[in-house]
Design an enzyme around this catalytic site. Structure first.
Site, mmCIF file in Angstrom:
data_model
loop_
_atom_site.group_PDB
_atom_site.id
_atom_site.type_symbol
_atom_site.label_atom_id
_atom_site.label_comp_id
_atom_site.label_asym_id
_atom_site.label_seq_id
_atom_site.Cartn_x
_atom_site.Cartn_y
_atom_site.Cartn_z
ATOM 1 C CG LEU A 24 -1.995 -1.012 1.337
ATOM 2 C CD1 LEU A 24 -2.453 -1.135 2.751
ATOM 3 C CD2 LEU A 24 -3.044 -0.669 0.619
ATOM 4 C CE1 TYR A 177 3.240 2.563 -11.073
ATOM 5 C CE2 TYR A 177 2.489 0.407 -9.922
ATOM 6 C CZ TYR A 177 2.472 1.832 -10.091
ATOM 7 O OH TYR A 177 1.544 2.656 -9.369
ATOM 8 N NE ARG A 224 0.063 -6.730 -5.723
ATOM 9 C CZ ARG A 224 -0.953 -5.854 -5.308
ATOM 10 N NH1 ARG A 224 -1.052 -4.794 -5.886
ATOM 11 N NH2 ARG A 224 -1.652 -6.201 -4.100
#
Length: 362
Positions: A24, A177, A224
């Site tokens: 986060l 990204y 991820r």
């Protein structure tokens, strides 16, 4: 099937429950990407998570375009992360560092150089900067001979994460990204060995994972991905073929776990009608699979475990306002609501002032 509250082995990490804290971004480091004292308290408050995945943390100045986000490329950053990991461990927790290169998703006023990406593309909309929001810029394509330098940056950040006391690292290859910009065919128009077919577009992810594993060991490395639908402007014409190939490559490397961010059509922070790919990825990825996005109840999360589709769940924004989230879920206590205005603000408000149950009930 296992319960959300049962322990799980995540490579070298023994997690006491399957309620994982998702990365986060919170914007509480200083302008030099050095963690600050309040970050010690923030992470320690959440040490009851089965595992904390840190906020996205820059591997280099070139890769960190978010104002007040932390990094792992200088000695000062390493020294400032140590009190965080020490305190989390003292509280009985476990924490890994998420390694971040934003690619085209930042702005030159933060990067201090032109953004880089797989190709000369730009994201629609505006980037966060120290001076407020500014239009995204066209990125400079990374030259083929720059890839070794990029891999060196990931290696250094991994060494620094371990020196700072993290239990491992997660490679951020999701959310539009840099690595995601190499993976997907609407952002990658390269004609070298990193572009074109799926095998070439997966190449950078595999090489980054191999380099990070060479430092930390596969049992302390995770990844991820965000396989279904558009993510900050990147998308793919054949996502199932792409992401099953990526997952298979990571499975062959033996990483500790793979985390998938999969919003649905009613997502509250990004939404898509593209079906979730976790069932297909489950067939090719032999390790621990963790899913994420909009899980807020025990019933929703447990259903994923019961289906065999996932081994654990990462909870994101619910951890912002509920530092003791595992206990709240276990006891059925009400969940506090987070304040979006303070997600990325500096200072303690909306960061370390959400009370735990015993404090709230006092």
């Amino acid at each position: 099937m296992p319960s959300l509250f049962d322990p799980i082995t995540l490579g070298a990490v023994e997690a006491p429950n399957r309620i994982i804290m998702a990365p986060l971004t919170r914007g509480r480091a200083d302008r030099d990407a050095v963690p600050t004292d309040i970050m010690v308290e923030y992470y320690t408050q959440r040490a009851s998570a089965g595992l904390i995945i840190s906020e996205a943390t820059g591997i280099s100045r070139e890769g960190l375009g978010w104002p007040f986000a932390p990094g792992l490329w200088t000695d000062a950053q390493v020294a400032a992360w140590k009190p965080v990991t020490d305190s989390v461990h003292a509280a009985g927790g476990r924490i890994v560092a998420q390694l971040w290169h934003m690619g085209r998703q930042g702005h030159s006023s933060v990067y201090e150089t032109q953004p880089v990406s797989s190709s000369a593309t730009a994201t629609e909309g505006q980037a966060h900067t120290f001076e407020g929001k500014k239009d995204f810029e066209v990125a400079r394509p990374l030259e083929t001979n720059e890839i070794p330098r990029l891999l060196n940056d990931y290696e250094l950040a991994t060494k620094n994460a371990l020196a700072a006391g993290f239990d491992g690292v997660q490679i951020h290859a999701a959310n539009g990204y840099l690595i995601d910009q190499f993976l997907r065919d609407n952002a990658n128009f390269r004609t070298d060995e990193y572009g074109g077919g799926i095998e070439n577009r997966v190449r950078l992810l595999r090489e980054v994972a191999e380099r990070v594993i060479s430092v930390a060991g596969a049992d302390r490395v995770s990844v991820r991905l965000s396989p279904n639908g558009d993510s900050q402007g990147v998308d793919d014409s054949n996502p199932e073929a792409l992401f099953t190939a990526a997952a298979k490559a990571l499975s062959d490397l033996g990483i500790a776990f793979l985390e998938l961010r999969e919003p649905g059509p009613d997502g509250t922070f990004g939404k898509t009608d593209v079906p979730k790919l976790s069932p297909a990825i489950r067939k090719v990825f032999n390790g621990v699979l963790i899913v994420n996005s909009d899980y807020t109840t025990v019933e929703e999360a447990q259903a994923e475990l019961d289906s065999g589709n996932a081994d654990a769940i990462t909870f994101g924004r619910t951890f912002i306002a509920n530092p003791d989230l595992p206990e709240r879920l276990r006891t059925g206590a009400p969940l506090a609501k987070d304040d979006a205005k303070t997600w990325y603000s500096q200072g303690p408000e909306g960061y370390i002032d959400y009370p735990a149950l015993e404090t709230a009930n006092a």
